[in-house]
Write a protein that holds these residues in place. Structure first.
Motif, PDB file in Angstrom:
ATOM      1  N   TYR A  83     -11.193  13.404  -1.285  1.00  0.00           N
ATOM      2  CA  TYR A  83      -9.966  13.862  -1.937  1.00  0.00           C
ATOM      3  C   TYR A  83      -9.052  12.669  -2.247  1.00  0.00           C
ATOM      4  N   ARG A  84      -8.958  11.740  -1.305  1.00  0.00           N
ATOM      5  CA  ARG A  84      -8.054  10.608  -1.521  1.00  0.00           C
ATOM      6  C   ARG A  84      -8.521   9.752  -2.697  1.00  0.00           C
ATOM      7  N   ASP A 257      -4.503   4.166  -6.054  1.00  0.00           N
ATOM      8  CA  ASP A 257      -3.522   4.852  -6.897  1.00  0.00           C
ATOM      9  C   ASP A 257      -2.669   3.852  -7.683  1.00  0.00           C
ATOM     10  N   THR A 286      -3.216   7.553  10.891  1.00  0.00           N
ATOM     11  CA  THR A 286      -3.827   8.618  10.098  1.00  0.00           C
ATOM     12  C   THR A 286      -4.998   9.213  10.866  1.00  0.00           C
ATOM     13  N   VAL A 384      -3.333  15.365   2.797  1.00  0.00           N
ATOM     14  CA  VAL A 384      -3.934  14.099   2.383  1.00  0.00           C
ATOM     15  C   VAL A 384      -2.899  13.172   1.757  1.00  0.00           C
ATOM     16  N   TYR A 385      -2.103  13.700   0.841  1.00  0.00           N
ATOM     17  CA  TYR A 385      -1.290  12.822   0.000  1.00  0.00           C
ATOM     18  C   TYR A 385      -0.071  12.251   0.708  1.00  0.00           C
ATOM     19  N   THR A 387      -0.039  10.673   3.379  1.00  0.00           N
ATOM     20  CA  THR A 387      -0.427   9.330   3.807  1.00  0.00           C
ATOM     21  C   THR A 387      -0.206   8.331   2.690  1.00  0.00           C
ATOM     22  N   ASN A 388      -0.588   8.682   1.467  1.00  0.00           N
ATOM     23  CA  ASN A 388      -0.406   7.770   0.335  1.00  0.00           C
ATOM     24  C   ASN A 388       1.063   7.450   0.100  1.00  0.00           C
ATOM     25  N   LEU A 404      -9.732   4.344   3.561  1.00  0.00           N
ATOM     26  CA  LEU A 404      -8.456   3.637   3.665  1.00  0.00           C
ATOM     27  C   LEU A 404      -8.629   2.146   3.937  1.00  0.00           C
ATOM     28  N   TYR A 407      -7.345   0.056   0.988  1.00  0.00           N
ATOM     29  CA  TYR A 407      -5.983   0.229   0.478  1.00  0.00           C
ATOM     30  C   TYR A 407      -5.116  -1.000   0.746  1.00  0.00           C
TER      31      TYR A 407
END
Length: 487
Positions: A83-84, A257, A286, A384-385, A387-388, A404, A407
């Protein structure tokens, strides 16, 4: 049957057909069923990425709803990682002027496809949890399966045959729509369904036949992955296999992202300032979709508590959609239970959670950074989001070396779940933006103390991130979208 001009044995092919028949007996055969599709908004995805979710409906409205420049993001819910990566693709697509359409093959409970994937997901989640509780199970079964079992070309043969049962959902999708898959099953299903612009975005840094989707373009995040997939080294023991063609694979860099990539300089500057004393150093924990490793995290939190009490550190914990994880943490850490450190729960209120993350960015050193903040949301997209969103406002990410690992934030890696994740930590440590994998809580705690007492270590990782940004390491999502559109 051949995979990239490598002959698959009759025994392997027959086994794959047997598995397919077993799934048909257990979950039914809907290959003659006509599913109608429609587009719908999502509370998290639509505001963030102008994204529409593909759903089934009594009557088809898809043809009248399709945007002028669509990109389909094919994925499944299996843990949080896929998903991420999908969110990274959706973010990049939006930034490049395209409208992402979210197709989760694990979200249609009436279909054979979802029943198969849910069954497989349940087995994987169970194995992940057992691997953390039972060292013997992990050593004898789980690590070998994840490290060598999934690497075999014969394993991919079974998946490709099974994916033939996942095609009914594709019947109303225009075949020439750019399609980016962030798990191999949507990619394989799209190929079987006749989609012509399929890109298979490969996770991790350990090449495995599990991720092969013959007929798709494979995008990979590292050169180690590129060479492993290009040559198919080790996919059939020591046998030298026929390689993938250059048209089948492309090195792109990390799948990140747009919002994170475009703000790297600003966010790293704030991290360096906090490390030097302008505010509490922010640690983001996380806990993934399997809900494992809670005890490991508890030990690290206990190491950080003296710094939290002195307002030298602050802790942010994303429990995903597992509130029981937070409950267990509170029981195992007396300070959380007796209120001797300030804590705040951000549960099941996406607007409040996202606003809070925005406040951290706008006021980087205010009193809201104090203490411990826990996040949990029953909505999987929010789980999920968040965390972003918090990544941009935090200084050290404490995570297992999964998706991750790629990232752009300084990272402390805890023990992996599955041997394939080891290579994510190795890659990050070599780039200079993460630590080595910590096999024990004691090792992780020692590194936490090093980070708190030696701010130059955080600055060093931030400088490495800035260096990697300058050479395009984090541009993988943009490049994947562009390749899908051009394909």
């Amino acid at each position: 049957m051949q995979i990239y001009n490598n002959q698959i044995s009759n025994a392997t092919y027959k086994k794959a057909l047997h598995t397919q028949k077993k799934f048909l007996r257990r979950f039914g055969d809907d290959r003659s069923t006509q599913y109608h599709l429609t587009l719908a908004d999502n509370d998290v995805l639509s505001p963030a990425f102008n994204c529409k979710v593909i759903k089934t409906a009594p009557e088809s409205t898809l043809a009248t709803q399709l945007p002028s420049k669509p990109v389909i993001i094919g994925n499944i819910r299996m843990g949080f990682g896929h998903y991420r990566i999908s969110m990274a693709m959706a973010s990049a697509a939006k930034s490049l002027g395209y409208t992402p359409l979210w197709l989760d093959l694990n979200s249609f409970p009436e279909t054979t496809c979802t029943k198969i994937i849910s069954h497989q997901n349940k087995l994987y989640s169970t194995g992940s949890r057992l691997s953390q509780k039972d060292p013997i199970f992990n050593k004898i079964l789980w690590e070998p399966i994840n490290y060598e079992g999934f690497k075999k070309l014969s394993y991919n043969a079974g998946d490709q045959i099974t994916a033939q049962l996942m095609t009914p959902l594709f019947s109303e999708l225009p075949k020439d729509t750019p399609f980016i898959a962030t798990h191999v099953w949507p990619s394989q299903a799209a190929i079987h369904a006749g989609m012509t612009k399929v890109v298979n975005a490969v996770p991790d840094n350990w090449p495995m036949a599990l991720h092969l989707s013959q007929g798709a373009l494979h995008t990979v995040q590292t050169y180690n992955a590129y060479w492993g997939y290009r040559t198919l080294t080790g996919f059939d023991g020591k046998k030298i296999l026929n390689p993938m063609d250059s048209s089948d694979i492309s090195f792109t860099g990390h799948f990140i992202d747009h919002e994170l990539v475009s703000n790297i300089e600003k966010d790293c500057k704030a991290r360096i300032e906090r490390a030097k004393g302008s505010g509490p150093v922010r640690f983001l924990f996380t806990i993934g979709g399997a809900g494992a490793q809670g005890e490991f995290f508890a030990q690290i939190i206990k190491t950080l508590l003296p710094y939290v009490k002195q307002n030298k550190a602050a802790i942010f914990i994303n429990c995903g959609d597992y509130q029981n994880v937070w409950t267990k943490l509170c029981k195992s850490i007396p300070e959380l239970a007796n209120g001797s450190v300030p804590k705040k729960e951000h549960f099941d209120n996406w607007q409040e959670e996202s606003d809070f993350a925005g406040t951290l960015l706008q006021n980087p050193n205010n009193e809201q950074t104090c203490g411990i903040h826990a996040f949990c949301n029953k909505d999987i997209f929010a789980a999920v989001y968040i965390t972003n969103l918090l990544i941009r406002a935090c200084d050290i990410l404490i995570t297992k070396p999964s998706e991750l690992a790629f990232y752009p934030i300084p990272k402390l890696f805890i023990k992996r779940i599955g041997g394939h994740e080891m290579w994510g930590a190795i890659h990050s440590a070599e780039l200079g933006d993460g630590t080595q994998e910590c096999k024990t809580p004691e090792q992780a705690g020692a590194i936490v103390k090093q980070l708190m007492e030696n701010p130059e270590l955080i600055e060093m990782m931030c400088n490495s991130i800035l260096q990697q940004k300058s050479i395009g390491t984090y541009n993988g999502a943009y490049k994947t979208v562009e390749l899908a559109v051009r394909r």
